[in-house]
Design a protein around this motif. Structure first.
Motif, short mmCIF file in Angstrom:
data_model
loop_
_atom_site.label_atom_id
_atom_site.label_comp_id
_atom_site.label_asym_id
_atom_site.label_seq_id
_atom_site.Cartn_x
_atom_site.Cartn_y
_atom_site.Cartn_z
N GLY A 139 38.29 -20.00 4.26
CA GLY A 139 38.03 -18.71 4.00
C GLY A 139 38.18 -18.79 2.23
O GLY A 139 38.88 -17.48 2.53
N LEU A 140 38.92 -19.70 1.29
CA LEU A 140 39.84 -18.70 0.74
C LEU A 140 38.96 -19.45 -0.82
O LEU A 140 39.80 -19.38 -1.66
CB LEU A 140 40.74 -20.51 0.79
CG LEU A 140 41.85 -20.42 1.96
CD1 LEU A 140 42.91 -20.80 2.03
CD2 LEU A 140 41.80 -18.47 2.29
N ALA A 141 37.84 -19.33 -0.57
CA ALA A 141 37.06 -19.83 -1.56
C ALA A 141 36.83 -18.20 -2.25
O ALA A 141 35.31 -18.07 -2.32
CB ALA A 141 35.27 -20.14 -1.59
N THR A 142 37.83 -17.70 -3.05
CA THR A 142 37.38 -16.23 -3.89
C THR A 142 36.53 -15.91 -5.16
O THR A 142 36.74 -17.33 -5.74
CB THR A 142 38.57 -15.43 -3.67
OG1 THR A 142 39.75 -16.71 -4.59
CG2 THR A 142 39.68 -15.61 -2.63
N ASP A 143 36.38 -14.94 -5.02
CA ASP A 143 35.83 -15.03 -6.41
C ASP A 143 36.72 -15.35 -8.14
O ASP A 143 35.90 -16.64 -8.90
CB ASP A 143 35.36 -13.56 -6.17
CG ASP A 143 33.58 -13.24 -6.07
OD1 ASP A 143 33.36 -14.06 -4.82
OD2 ASP A 143 33.48 -11.97 -5.70
N GLU A 144 37.76 -15.03 -7.57
CA GLU A 144 38.59 -15.60 -8.57
C GLU A 144 38.63 -16.93 -8.41
O GLU A 144 38.03 -17.98 -9.74
CB GLU A 144 40.05 -15.37 -8.32
CG GLU A 144 40.81 -15.64 -9.80
CD GLU A 144 42.61 -15.04 -9.27
OE1 GLU A 144 43.23 -15.64 -10.22
OE2 GLU A 144 42.40 -14.26 -8.46
N ILE A 145 38.71 -18.07 -7.40
CA ILE A 145 38.65 -19.07 -7.24
C ILE A 145 36.86 -19.94 -7.69
O ILE A 145 37.89 -20.46 -8.44
CB ILE A 145 39.00 -19.77 -6.43
CG1 ILE A 145 40.84 -19.75 -5.56
CG2 ILE A 145 38.90 -21.11 -5.50
CD1 ILE A 145 40.87 -19.55 -4.22
N ARG A 146 35.96 -19.15 -7.19
CA ARG A 146 34.85 -19.67 -8.47
C ARG A 146 35.12 -19.66 -9.49
O ARG A 146 34.25 -20.91 -10.46
CB ARG A 146 33.85 -19.07 -7.87
CG ARG A 146 33.90 -19.49 -5.88
CD ARG A 146 31.97 -18.74 -4.83
NE ARG A 146 31.35 -18.52 -5.33
CZ ARG A 146 30.65 -20.16 -4.68
NH1 ARG A 146 31.30 -20.91 -4.02
NH2 ARG A 146 29.25 -19.95 -5.45
N THR A 183 28.06 -27.57 -8.97
CA THR A 183 28.47 -26.32 -8.80
C THR A 183 29.90 -26.35 -8.11
O THR A 183 30.16 -26.85 -7.39
CB THR A 183 27.24 -25.88 -7.89
OG1 THR A 183 27.03 -26.65 -6.78
CG2 THR A 183 26.27 -26.40 -8.37
N ALA A 184 30.17 -24.94 -8.41
CA ALA A 184 30.97 -24.75 -7.50
C ALA A 184 30.91 -24.86 -5.67
O ALA A 184 32.29 -25.28 -5.63
CB ALA A 184 31.58 -23.13 -7.64
N ASP A 185 30.23 -25.00 -5.34
CA ASP A 185 29.26 -25.13 -3.51
C ASP A 185 30.09 -26.23 -3.94
O ASP A 185 30.96 -26.59 -2.47
CB ASP A 185 28.38 -24.31 -3.13
CG ASP A 185 28.62 -23.09 -3.42
OD1 ASP A 185 29.73 -22.28 -2.72
OD2 ASP A 185 26.96 -22.50 -2.89
#
Length: 541
Positions: free
Chosen positions: A524-531, A509-511
């Motif tokens: 704090g950099l796991a943006t929706d785009e990066i995910r 998973t992304a997590d």
């Protein structure tokens, strides 16, 4: 998606003299097939560090071992620690001299021989303020004794003047500061240490599968002889047969015990430890360990290029899956940090992430902050062993303790098939062992393989999170320039790490990728785009 099961082919890299491994991968379907058709000597349920360490030691001893977890490896408490390998300075106050010495032995073994590529020495400053709970003379004697129990391997504990301490920790409050006691310990990235230990277990022959939930136990003539599982990635149901089952589910240990015996009495209690991660306003050359009262210390730890604050210690009741940091925790952590840290470093605007884990403590009354951090191994009515408690620092010792328990079980069902734990290598290194400075230097020189030079922060990050395995990642980045790009401009990680996590580190998973195999979420950099982009990469296998 792939999991790693077979022994790797080894080569040697000139930068470190250590081995670089390339796994042959098995698909999740193949792994499920293997789990459901073989009979294992030991099935470990729970992929936190206790279960991982036990699987590693059991596989080393020659047992056929399976390890499963309902979530990700180190997905709960084991990746929510204070990131420390430490002797436990506060235990000296209770007279636990032998415990501190044993902790130091394990700490030194991990940081020097087992995983020097994953552990970093860290100097601690313990400030003594006028009117504080401890005097300078007492703390000076305490840190000297603490360093003596570590055979002075981290220097001699001593007192330091406020001016020198403030130069090393610019945000240190100096009002009413009388002195600073100095001692040494180590820190780590707990999730990375756990993953490397999983890999070590696999190299030793263990079969592992994350995101595989136990839905029931198998019984033969009243004895627990396996488990029913559900693959959470696609809903496939299957089962595992084993001669012995070990319950290492941490905060969920009593939940699984009740699958064995619905009338099982509670055996543990839980304590929540919350942490905050903040951007640093200036470089720190040491950590702060500030006494709050007679028993508790609050930490301010330079970790990666951030600041880690915590921890709390409060009894927790309820579903362990619901543990989270609340406003009360944030206020407490910031208020306690303010005893020794200036206000500008404690602005809420600097907080990038918060996390909480659950300490598993022996059942009983009293304040959780005074409860012993001991490991308890029990046997249930159906023969299932349950292990709970302990400290990250002593994870190898816990694995050995459980193995000794297996050898002493009535009837000795596994003793004849396992190598005595005393005869196993005592300081077997984790995969990737290397001098991280040498690895970083080689990556800086040429990226590890012919190709573009690597940025200094990326080279250092890879060296201290993968050791010599960094060269596998560098090779991928060299062959595909897109994989050499940063995942986020403000973090050192590159896209090759995502592919590596997918193919070699069980990321589903992304997590799994962003929280435990990289530091993007914590920053704090796991943006929706990066995910979304990470999920695309994971979906290509």
């Amino acid at each position: 998606m792939t999991t790693l099961q077979s022994v790797p082919d080894h080569g040697t890299h000139p930068a470190s003299g250590s081995t670089v491994s390339s796994f042959k991968a098995a698909s999740r379907a193949e792994t499920r097939e293997q789990l459901s058709t073989a009979t294992y000597d030991l099935l470990v349920i729970g992929g936190g560090i206790l279960g991982i360490s036990t699987a590693w030691h059991a596989a080393q001893s020659g047992l056929r071992v399976a390890l499963v977890d309902a979530g990700d490896f180190a997905g709960a408490t084991s990746s929510a620690s204070s990131k420390l390998l430490h002797g436990g300075l506060r235990y000296l106050q209770t007279g636990a001299v032998k415990l501190v010495a044993e902790n130091h032995f394990e700490r030194r073994a991990v940081s020097r021989q087992v995983a020097p590529h994953l552990a970093n020495p860290l100097t601690f400053y313990l400030p003594v303020y006028k009117g504080g709970p401890h005097g300078a003379a007492k703390l000076g004697a305490g840190v000297f004794a603490y360093s003596a129990l570590s055979a002075f391997g981290d220097g001699v504990g001593h007192l330091l003047g406020p001016a020198k301490a403030a130069a090393d920790v610019p945000e240190l409050r100096t009002d009413n500061l009388k002195a600073v006691a100095v001692y040494g310990d180590d820190q780590m990235n707990d999730a990375r240490m756990a993953l490397m230990t999983v890999r070590a277990a696999v190299e030793a022959g263990a079969t592992v599968l994350n995101h595989a939930e136990v839905t029931g136990l198998r019984f033969t003539r009243g004895r627990v002889t396996g488990a029913e599982l559900k693959d959470r990635t696609n809903g496939t149901e299957f089962g595992v047969d084993a001669r012995l089952v070990l319950n290492a589910t941490g905060p969920w240990v009593d939940h699984l015990r009740r699958m064995e015996d619905p009338n099982a009495a509670p055996s543990i209690r839980l304590s929540k430890g919350a942490h905050l991660v903040l951007k640093r306003t200036s470089p720190w050359k040491a950590a702060l360990a500030t006494p709050i009262d007679k028993y508790r210390i609050t930490f301010a730890l330079p970790w990666e290029d951030m600041l880690l604050l915590g921890t709390t210690d409060e009894e927790f009741e309820g579903d362990p899956a619901d543990v989270a940091v609340n406003e009360k925790d944030v206020t407490q952590i910031l208020d306690e940090a303010a005893f020794s840290i200036r206000d500008q470093q404690l602005s809420r605007d600097l907080i990038t992430y918060s996390f909480a884990g659950l300490r598993v403590l022996p059942g009983g009354p009293g304040d959780t902050s005074k409860a012993k951090r001991e490991t308890v191994v029990t046997e249930g009515s159906g023969g299932m062993l349950s292990v709970a408690g302990g400290k990250w620092t002593t994870f190898r010792h816990i694995g050995r303790t459980v193995m000794n328990k297996l050898a002493e079980l009535p009837g000795r069902p596994l003793a004849e098939d396992m190598e005595p734990i005393a005869q196993l290598p005592k300081k077997l290194p984790l995969p990737g062992i290397a001098n991280p400075n040498a690895v970083a230097h080689r990556l800086l020189v040429d990226g590890g393989t012919p190709g573009p030079r690597m940025a200094a922060d990326t080279a250092r990050h890879l060296a201290t999170h993968y050791g010599s395995l960094s060269f596998d990642i560098a090779r991928m980045a060299s062959e595909d320039p897109a994989l050499a790009e940063r995942i986020h401009p403000d973090a050192p990680e590159i896209w090759a790490q995502v592919v590596y996590a997918r193919d070699h580190e069980w990321a589903e998973t992304a997590d799994d990728v962003l929280r435990r195999r990289t530091t993007l979420t914590i920053r704090g950099l796991a943006t929706d785009e990066i995910r979304g982009r990470v999920e695309d990469v994971l979906g290509k296998k």
